[in-house]
Enzyme design. Sequence first.
Site, short mmCIF file in Angstrom:
data_model
loop_
_atom_site.label_atom_id
_atom_site.label_comp_id
_atom_site.label_asym_id
_atom_site.label_seq_id
_atom_site.Cartn_x
_atom_site.Cartn_y
_atom_site.Cartn_z
N GLN A 63 0.76 -1.26 0.00
CA GLN A 63 0.00 0.00 0.00
C GLN A 63 0.80 1.31 0.00
OE1 GLN A 63 -3.39 2.37 2.55
NE2 GLN A 63 -3.08 0.27 3.06
N ARG A 84 6.73 -9.13 -10.36
CA ARG A 84 7.33 -10.44 -10.53
C ARG A 84 6.48 -11.29 -11.47
NH1 ARG A 84 9.89 -13.72 -5.66
NH2 ARG A 84 8.74 -12.18 -4.47
N ASN A 142 9.34 0.19 -2.07
CA ASN A 142 9.09 0.03 -0.64
C ASN A 142 9.29 -1.42 -0.23
OD1 ASN A 142 6.54 -0.57 -2.00
ND2 ASN A 142 5.64 -0.73 0.04
N PHE A 143 10.43 -1.98 -0.68
CA PHE A 143 10.78 -3.34 -0.28
C PHE A 143 11.28 -3.33 1.16
CE2 PHE A 143 11.69 -3.89 -4.95
CZ PHE A 143 10.62 -4.74 -5.18
N TYR A 184 4.32 -3.04 8.72
CA TYR A 184 3.00 -2.86 8.09
C TYR A 184 2.28 -1.70 8.79
CZ TYR A 184 3.28 -7.18 5.38
OH TYR A 184 3.63 -8.14 4.45
N GLU A 185 1.19 -1.30 8.19
CA GLU A 185 0.39 -0.15 8.66
C GLU A 185 0.32 -0.01 10.19
OE1 GLU A 185 -1.46 2.36 7.08
OE2 GLU A 185 -1.95 3.01 9.10
N ASP A 214 0.54 3.78 5.97
CA ASP A 214 0.80 3.44 4.57
C ASP A 214 0.51 4.62 3.63
OD1 ASP A 214 1.72 0.87 4.78
OD2 ASP A 214 -0.26 -0.02 4.75
N GLY A 293 -8.27 20.46 19.11
CA GLY A 293 -7.87 21.85 19.30
C GLY A 293 -8.45 22.44 20.57
N GLY A 294 -8.47 23.74 20.63
CA GLY A 294 -8.94 24.41 21.84
C GLY A 294 -10.45 24.59 21.87
N GLN A 295 -11.18 24.06 20.88
CA GLN A 295 -12.63 24.21 20.85
C GLN A 295 -13.23 22.85 21.19
OE1 GLN A 295 -13.77 27.19 20.36
NE2 GLN A 295 -12.17 28.24 19.22
N1 CAO Z 1 11.54 -10.28 -9.36
C1 CAO Z 1 12.17 -11.08 -8.49
N2 CAO Z 1 12.13 -10.91 -7.16
C2 CAO Z 1 11.37 -9.88 -6.70
C3 CAO Z 1 10.66 -9.03 -7.55
C4 CAO Z 1 10.77 -9.25 -8.94
N3 CAO Z 1 10.14 -8.48 -9.83
N4 CAO Z 1 9.99 -8.12 -6.80
C5 CAO Z 1 10.28 -8.41 -5.53
N5 CAO Z 1 11.11 -9.47 -5.45
C6 CAO Z 1 11.68 -10.09 -4.27
C7 CAO Z 1 12.59 -9.15 -3.51
O1 CAO Z 1 13.82 -9.04 -4.15
C8 CAO Z 1 12.66 -9.84 -2.16
O2 CAO Z 1 13.61 -10.86 -2.21
P1 CAO Z 1 14.84 -11.02 -1.14
O3 CAO Z 1 14.22 -10.99 0.22
O4 CAO Z 1 15.42 -12.34 -1.51
O5 CAO Z 1 15.77 -9.90 -1.32
C9 CAO Z 1 11.31 -10.51 -2.06
O6 CAO Z 1 10.68 -10.37 -3.33
C10 CAO Z 1 10.35 -10.01 -1.02
O7 CAO Z 1 10.41 -8.60 -0.84
P2 CAO Z 1 9.99 -7.97 0.57
O8 CAO Z 1 10.88 -8.54 1.63
O9 CAO Z 1 9.95 -6.51 0.44
O10 CAO Z 1 8.49 -8.52 0.74
P3 CAO Z 1 7.77 -9.17 2.00
O11 CAO Z 1 6.45 -9.61 1.48
O12 CAO Z 1 8.57 -10.19 2.69
O13 CAO Z 1 7.58 -7.93 3.01
C11 CAO Z 1 6.84 -5.73 3.65
C12 CAO Z 1 6.58 -6.99 2.80
C13 CAO Z 1 5.81 -4.72 3.24
C14 CAO Z 1 6.72 -6.06 5.12
C15 CAO Z 1 8.25 -5.19 3.35
O14 CAO Z 1 8.40 -5.03 1.98
C16 CAO Z 1 8.58 -3.89 4.05
O15 CAO Z 1 8.83 -3.83 5.25
N6 CAO Z 1 8.60 -2.77 3.28
C17 CAO Z 1 8.96 -1.47 3.78
C18 CAO Z 1 7.88 -0.85 4.62
C19 CAO Z 1 6.58 -0.75 3.87
O16 CAO Z 1 6.47 -0.18 2.81
N7 CAO Z 1 5.53 -1.25 4.49
C20 CAO Z 1 4.18 -1.01 4.00
C21 CAO Z 1 3.56 -2.22 3.56
S1 CAO Z 1 1.83 -1.90 3.32
O17 CAO Z 1 1.14 -2.22 4.79
#
Ligand code: CAO
Length: 474
Positions: A63, A84, A142-143, A184-185, A214, A293-295
């Site tokens: 998100q 992906r 946002n990985f 997450y959120e 998010d 606020g103050g109201q």
């Molecule tokens: N081709 C191949 N691999 C891909 C890819 C693609 N096109 N797109 C993503 N991937 C891979 C990544 O390289 C990663 O691999 P590695 O861990 O081996 O490096 C893997 O997919 C998973 O990515 P991730 O760790 O970001 O995803 P997750 O589902 O495990 O975690 C989240 C999700 C949101 C917790 C994490 O991305 C995060 O903390 N992001 C930053 C904060 C954020 O934005 N949070 C908001 C989320 S919305 O509530």
Amino acid sequence: MATKKKAKAKSKVAAKKSARKVVKLAAKKLAAGNGLPRPSSKPWGQAGRALEGVKILDFTHVQSGPTCTQLLAYMGADVIKVERPGIGDITRGQLRDVKGADSLYFTMLNGSKRSITIDSKHAKGKEILDRLVRECDVLVENFAPGALDRMGLTFEHIHKLNPRMVVASVKGFGPGPYEDCKVYENVAQCAGGSASTTGFRDGPPLVTGAQIGDSGTGLHLALGIVSALYQRIRTGRGQKVLCAMQDGVLNLARVKLRDQQRLAHGPLTEYSQHGEGIPFGKATPRAGNDSGGGQPGWILKCKGWENDPDAYIYFITQAPVWGAICDLIGKPEWKTDADYATPPARLPRLRHIFDTIEQWTMTMTKFEVMETCNNLDIPVGPILSMKEIAEEQSLRATGTVVEVDHPTRGKYLTVGNPIKLSDSPADVRRSPLLGEHTDEILRKVLGYSEKELAEIKASGAITAPEKPAKAEAA
Ligand code: CAO
């Protein structure tokens, strides 16, 4: 004496000359357009969109990041979402309501974008990504921490390929003890100070329905990106933009940090807890529905509350309209009664005051209360359900709620651009299917030839790996 006079006259002439020079230079600059294009003579809204020409390499998922890139797309940027192969953004399949179709979770966060599938860990996929890096203005991701680097897309690598690129990231936390955590959120709402200050004093901390972690951080990131693009006009180089979700939430909860500091100087008199004689602890408490606020304000029942969970109104006892409120609720004597006439006198009696106002609001629907109060300039807000918002025609008319058509799920509502620009109408289109634009982007944006395209397709970099054949039953 004479020489002094002469020198004075000379310097006067010189000053006049230099002033004339400045005016001439300014006129020259103006005539030359001051380095900027002449103002468009096209009618408003027909001179292109605000971010037209900006290409975004969108590596976002879930998100926070998608909120940001969707807004940039609404503003006219060409957003190329990299997903992906075979899987795509995980939200495509989350909270699915229509079998086989992309979920609303996905479709409402990825409108007006194009989708390309690339395996970012495949050698050929990396080659395509490098080409996209050279071509685009902004990379947004946002990985989890470190994931982009593990793909080989370090800031150094990106900048070597394209020094003008802005690299924008959402992370859960900024540098510090938690920087490596996935977030997450609701984690952000808790870590950013929102949850500890939301809810009722005698209940547990509460998260809010508004996605301030998010979507809130996505909004912050969008501002960072356009600022970096603006600075790039001067410097010619891109930069990193980082928004931590904890920081974003805290920015939105700043009034509670304000109250934390006020606590050192005495009780928070506008909190109803004060009026009830309950002492404050060491930290900003939860304040229920007290006005920030103050109201002073509170949520009050309206006609039908017994059966309708949203038959309520937020009522603010704004000081300048206190007299009108007293007349309205049948308490004209409160206008002059020393216990009620001034805001400080009212503070210890807020509970009783709101109970009395509620006796009046319960005689009408929330919309009738709204109409009556607005005619008297008394600020009130009906508690609108999502059903009411979805059906509200004025939100459709402004493009804040938009209906779009989707090839596999049919018509759905989405939230359009809440930011209205008078010369850049929002571009709200349906979300793309997974990989819908892969071919188009490889050909038209990256200029691959037929031969190269065939090679890419055969390499497996843009397609999902074949599922292994089912093992023969033993
Ligand atoms: N081709 C191949 N691999 C891909 C890819 C693609 N096109 N797109 C993503 N991937 C891979 C990544 O390289 C990663 O691999 P590695 O861990 O081996 O490096 C893997 O997919 C998973 O990515 P991730 O760790 O970001 O995803 P997750 O589902 O495990 O975690 C989240 C999700 C949101 C917790 C994490 O991305 C995060 O903390 N992001 C930053 C904060 C954020 O934005 N949070 C908001 C989320 S919305 O509530």
